[in-house]
Write an enzyme that holds these catalytic residues in place. Structure first.
Site, PDB file in Angstrom:
ATOM      1  N   LYS B  80       0.927  -1.222   0.031  1.00  0.00           N
ATOM      2  CA  LYS B  80      -0.134  -0.057   0.045  1.00  0.00           C
ATOM      3  C   LYS B  80       0.901   1.361  -0.054  1.00  0.00           C
ATOM      4  O   LYS B  80       2.090   1.301   0.488  1.00  0.00           O
ATOM      5  CB  LYS B  80      -0.862  -0.014   1.221  1.00  0.00           C
ATOM      6  N   SER B 150      -9.482   1.712   2.956  1.00  0.00           N
ATOM      7  CA  SER B 150      -8.468   2.525   2.083  1.00  0.00           C
ATOM      8  C   SER B 150      -7.744   1.725   1.350  1.00  0.00           C
ATOM      9  O   SER B 150      -6.964   2.192   0.477  1.00  0.00           O
ATOM     10  CB  SER B 150      -7.941   3.594   3.031  1.00  0.00           C
ATOM     11  N   SER B 174      -9.901  -0.935   6.897  1.00  0.00           N
ATOM     12  CA  SER B 174      -9.269  -0.464   5.710  1.00  0.00           C
ATOM     13  C   SER B 174      -8.569  -2.018   5.151  1.00  0.00           C
ATOM     14  O   SER B 174      -8.152  -1.858   4.017  1.00  0.00           O
ATOM     15  CB  SER B 174      -8.324   0.750   5.959  1.00  0.00           C
TER      16      SER B 174
END
Lengths: 64, 466
Positions: B80, B150, B174
């Protein structure tokens, strides 16, 4: 609004402050529920480890 | 063979690479070719590591030389965009160029590299992890739907067969929300179990790193590689263990699961509710005792996470607010960051107090059951651009609905996993969640793996990507 700016430290003009207050309204309505509780005998869930914290505080930079 | 190997579990890829039956270089080339061919529309990566093939070649040379390779040698992990990496840019999803981020590897990336893995690229995220839509990433199962967030890029990339596995971070859900929305496995370990140095913070006391994988065993494998004491993270605890993978073969017979009647049973769309009922029936048939409970403090959970998350994110970004840099944030993120100073210190501490109450109530429940089960989300993925969903006749904001069952375990820091549990009537994935006692990842892994073994949901591929 000047007093609110001073208390919060937010640097925005009146229109932006009003806009943010309006958008914060639904979240505040939730947060206000916490104010109805008697919590004085509850220790908050904060944890502090002084030894490790000594390794985590290296990024205090003074503004030029 | 390599075209099929991109869909193998990470564990199967590693076994084949280490015995020489699969070339790590060819696997890397296959993933890079798929990213080149498919990610233009999917938009799950923001940066790709062109050296991935070279790293694979080095692994192949080691294998051919008859030397033992590291645990994750040849693994190609998407990180990420909030995990700092020394060889790829880190932007945490923002386009504000004035903001600088660490240049060295984050602790988690360092752990993976030390175990032999390569970082194939950085996956797209909702800016500063402050949302669960991840624009412009699409959901591999339906291009007009969001992938969740996210860590939406990580969920989409794993689901689309663009990497072996990926890293996400979970502050209110997330890791688990995009895992559920994209039909992958997402593990949020116990708070403190995985080090966070070098992950751009969102909320210090809520942020959890975690893997997104194709199956439960891979999540266990990465959990073992990622664990270890991070000397610069005040919350890090050394929990190194080899038991995670072994837990994935454990039987459920004689064990017990809790179902929370309030909060977790309310406002669930029919397809998800039906699937959860089937999950409970499966557990009962497997010899599991199901018990029901209430957690009264959940009435204040949303208040607590609002207060802590708003205040923490705004504290992190405070200089950016003062310097006017938040004007360059996406409008939804700018509003949330700009308003965090409205949370008073007293409200913040009350939120931390209610967290203590919630931890106590969950601990009482977990004295009598091994894990707690729920749907991961009460809804499935929603169309991009749509902000409200119909939940049993009531309109609910998608952001409020999607994290309703995930954020309680960020507040309590308990380990929680999302495992694929089928598709809704639109063909969109549904997630099943297990949460357990702190540092008992083995319990949630064993329940998720047993469910996975009995169903084939994790092996399914989104149409158009196979």
């Amino acid at each position: 609004m000047d007093n609110l700016r001073r208390v919060t430290g937010l640097p925005f003009d009146d229109d932006r402050m009003e806009e943010l207050l309006e958008k914060y309204g639904p979240m505040l309505a939730e947060i206000e529920k916490l104010r109805t509780l008697e919590l004085k005998h509850v220790f908050p869930a904060v944890r502090f480890d002084p030894e490790t914290a000594a390794n985590a505080g290296t990024a205090v930079e003074e503004e030029e | 063979m390599v075209e099929e190997a991109v869909w193998w579990s990470l564990a199967d890829q590693l076994d084949a690479i280490s015995d020489g039956s699969l070339s790590a270089e060819e696997l890397a080339q296959a993933y890079l070719a798929r990213i080149d061919r498919l990610d233009g529309d999917l938009a799950s990566f923001v940066a790709v590591n062109a050296r991935s093939s070279e790293l694979g070649r080095e692994v192949d040379q080691t294998v051919r030389a008859g030397k033992k390779v590291s645990l994750l040698a040849g693994a190609l992990i998407g990180a990420k965009d909030n995990y700092a990496t020394k060889d790829l840019p880190t932007r945490a999803g923002t386009e504000v160029e004035d903001l600088a981020f660490p240049k060295d590897d984050s602790f988690a990336v360092g752990q993976l590299r030390a175990a032999g893995a390569g970082i194939i690229g950085k996956t797209r995220m909702h800016e500063f992890a402050w949302g669960n839509i991840t624009p412009p990433t699409r959901n591999p199962w339906a291009a007009d739907y969001v992938p969740g967030g996210s860590s939406g890029g990580s969920g989409a990339a794993v689901a689309a067969g663009l990497c072996s596995a990926a890293l996400g971070s979970d502050t209110g859900g997330s890791v688990r929300i995009p895992a559920a929305a994209c039909g992958t496995v997402g593990l949020k370990p116990t708070f403190g179990a995985l080090g966070r140095t070098g992950i751009v913070p969102h909320s210090w006391s809520l942020d959890h790193p975690g893997p997104i994988t194709r199956n439960v065993r891979d999540a266990a494998l990465l959990m073992g590689a990622l664990a270890g004491r991070d000397g610069c993270d005040p919350s890090s605890i050394n929990v190194s263990s080899t038991a995670y993978v072994d837990a994935c073969t454990r039987s459920l017979k004689g064990r017990s699961v809790g179902v929370i009647r309030n909060h977790f049973s309310e406002g669930v769309v029919p397809d998800v509710a039906r699937r959860f009922d089937e999950c409970l029936a499966f557990l009962k048939d497997s010899g599991v005792t199901v018990r029901e409970f209430d957690i009264p403090s959940l009435e204040y959970g949303l208040a607590a996470i609002f207060a802590i998350e708003l205040a923490s994110a705004s504290a992190y970004h405070d200089r950016a607010v003062q310097l006017g840099w938040t004007k360059g944030f996406q409008p939804d993120v700018q509003d949330l960051v700009d308003m965090g100073r409205f949370v008073t210190a007293v409200d913040y501490l009350h939120a931390e107090q209610i967290r203590s109450v919630m931890c106590t109530e969950f601990a009482e429940v977990l004295k009598t059951v091994d894990v707690i089960a729920s749907p991961t989300c009460p809804i499935t993925a929603w169309p991009a651009g749509q902000w409200y969903v119909d939940v049993n006749g009531e309109e609910e904001h998608v952001l409020a609905a999607s994290w309703r069952f995930t954020y309680p375990f960020d507040l309590t820091g308990m380990p929680a996993i999302s495992v694929p549990a089928g598709l809704d009537d639109k063909g969109l994935p549904i997630g099943l969640q297990f949460a357990g006692r702190p540092f008992r990842e083995v319990d949630v892994l064993s329940f998720a793996a047993a469910y996975e073994r009995a169903h084939d949901w994790s092996a399914r591929r989104p149409p158009g990507f196979d």
